[in-house]
Write a protein that holds these residues in place. Structure first.
Motif, PDB file in Angstrom:
ATOM      1  N   ASP A  64       3.866 125.499  69.932  1.00 36.08           N
ATOM      2  CA  ASP A  64       2.693 125.793  70.565  1.00 36.08           C
ATOM      3  C   ASP A  64       1.680 125.787  69.259  1.00 36.08           C
ATOM      4  O   ASP A  64       1.758 126.608  68.851  1.00 36.08           O
ATOM      5  CB  ASP A  64       2.784 126.857  71.469  1.00 36.08           C
ATOM      6  CG  ASP A  64       3.713 126.806  72.673  1.00 36.08           C
ATOM      7  OD1 ASP A  64       3.674 125.729  73.371  1.00 36.08           O
ATOM      8  OD2 ASP A  64       4.329 127.502  73.088  1.00 36.08           O
ATOM      9  N   THR A 109      -1.889 127.008  67.846  1.00 37.18           N
ATOM     10  CA  THR A 109      -2.896 127.949  68.190  1.00 37.18           C
ATOM     11  C   THR A 109      -4.133 127.199  68.510  1.00 37.18           C
ATOM     12  O   THR A 109      -4.171 125.739  68.271  1.00 37.18           O
ATOM     13  CB  THR A 109      -3.237 128.694  66.958  1.00 37.18           C
ATOM     14  OG1 THR A 109      -3.570 127.881  65.875  1.00 37.18           O
ATOM     15  CG2 THR A 109      -2.068 129.244  66.334  1.00 37.18           C
ATOM     16  N   GLU A 115      -7.161 127.051  66.758  1.00 41.79           N
ATOM     17  CA  GLU A 115      -7.316 126.423  65.693  1.00 41.79           C
ATOM     18  C   GLU A 115      -6.727 125.345  65.093  1.00 41.79           C
ATOM     19  O   GLU A 115      -7.135 124.031  64.968  1.00 41.79           O
ATOM     20  CB  GLU A 115      -7.138 127.286  64.337  1.00 41.79           C
ATOM     21  CG  GLU A 115      -7.674 126.816  63.094  1.00 41.79           C
ATOM     22  CD  GLU A 115      -7.487 128.020  61.846  1.00 41.79           C
ATOM     23  OE1 GLU A 115      -8.200 127.743  60.830  1.00 41.79           O
ATOM     24  OE2 GLU A 115      -6.947 128.720  61.971  1.00 41.79           O
ATOM     25  N   GLU A 116      -5.477 125.415  65.326  1.00 43.00           N
ATOM     26  CA  GLU A 116      -4.434 124.281  65.114  1.00 43.00           C
ATOM     27  C   GLU A 116      -4.697 123.098  65.957  1.00 43.00           C
ATOM     28  O   GLU A 116      -4.692 121.757  65.638  1.00 43.00           O
ATOM     29  CB  GLU A 116      -3.028 124.410  65.046  1.00 43.00           C
ATOM     30  CG  GLU A 116      -2.404 125.451  64.068  1.00 43.00           C
ATOM     31  CD  GLU A 116      -1.410 126.234  64.291  1.00 43.00           C
ATOM     32  OE1 GLU A 116      -0.676 126.854  63.298  1.00 43.00           O
ATOM     33  OE2 GLU A 116      -0.764 126.246  65.412  1.00 43.00           O
ATOM     34  N   TYR A 117      -4.805 123.315  67.236  1.00 42.24           N
ATOM     35  CA  TYR A 117      -5.088 122.064  68.172  1.00 42.24           C
ATOM     36  C   TYR A 117      -6.447 121.530  67.990  1.00 42.24           C
ATOM     37  O   TYR A 117      -6.534 120.269  68.241  1.00 42.24           O
ATOM     38  CB  TYR A 117      -5.043 122.738  69.652  1.00 42.24           C
ATOM     39  CG  TYR A 117      -5.241 121.479  70.544  1.00 42.24           C
ATOM     40  CD1 TYR A 117      -3.908 120.772  70.983  1.00 42.24           C
ATOM     41  CD2 TYR A 117      -6.490 121.243  71.272  1.00 42.24           C
ATOM     42  CE1 TYR A 117      -4.417 119.790  71.713  1.00 42.24           C
ATOM     43  CE2 TYR A 117      -6.801 120.194  72.232  1.00 42.24           C
ATOM     44  CZ  TYR A 117      -5.612 119.403  72.327  1.00 42.24           C
ATOM     45  OH  TYR A 117      -5.595 118.202  73.275  1.00 42.24           O
TER      46      TYR A 117
END
Length: 82
Positions: free
Chosen positions: A46, A48, A50-52
Motif C-alpha cells: 500500500d 503512502t 506521497e508515494e502514490y
C-alpha cells in the motif's frame, strides 16, 4: 503492411521515453517498490499518499513523449498499461 516511414514517429516517441532522466519520483518509487518492502513474503504494497503522488507523476512522464496528444484517450490508454 506499413512503410518504413510509418515508423518514424514511433521511433521518435520511443527514444523520447528511453532518454528520460531519473528524478525524485523515480528514487522514491525505487525504495517504495524495492525488495525491502516485500520482506516476509508480502504480495501487496500500500503506497503512502506521497508515494502514490510520485507514482501518478511518474506515470505521466513517459506518457507525454510516448503519445502524440491528437486523441485525448491515447494518454489514458498508455497510462493504463502501468
Amino acid at each position: 503492411m506499413a512503410s518504413p516511414g510509418a515508423y518514424v514517429g514511433t521511433v521518435d516517441r520511443t527514444a523520447a521515453v528511453l532518454t528520460l532522466s531519473p528524478d525524485e519520483d523515480v528514487e522514491l518509487l525505487a525504495v517504495a517498490l524495492g525488495p525491502a518492502r516485500f520482506a516476509g513474503g508480502a504480495r501487496r504494497v500500500d503506497l503512502t499518499a506521497e508515494e502514490y503522488g510520485a507514482y501518478d507523476r511518474f506515470a505521466d512522464r513517459p506518457a507525454a513523449p510516448a503519445t502524440t496528444g491528437d486523441f485525448i484517450g491515447e494518454r489514458a490508454l498508455f497510462r493504463s498499461q502501468y
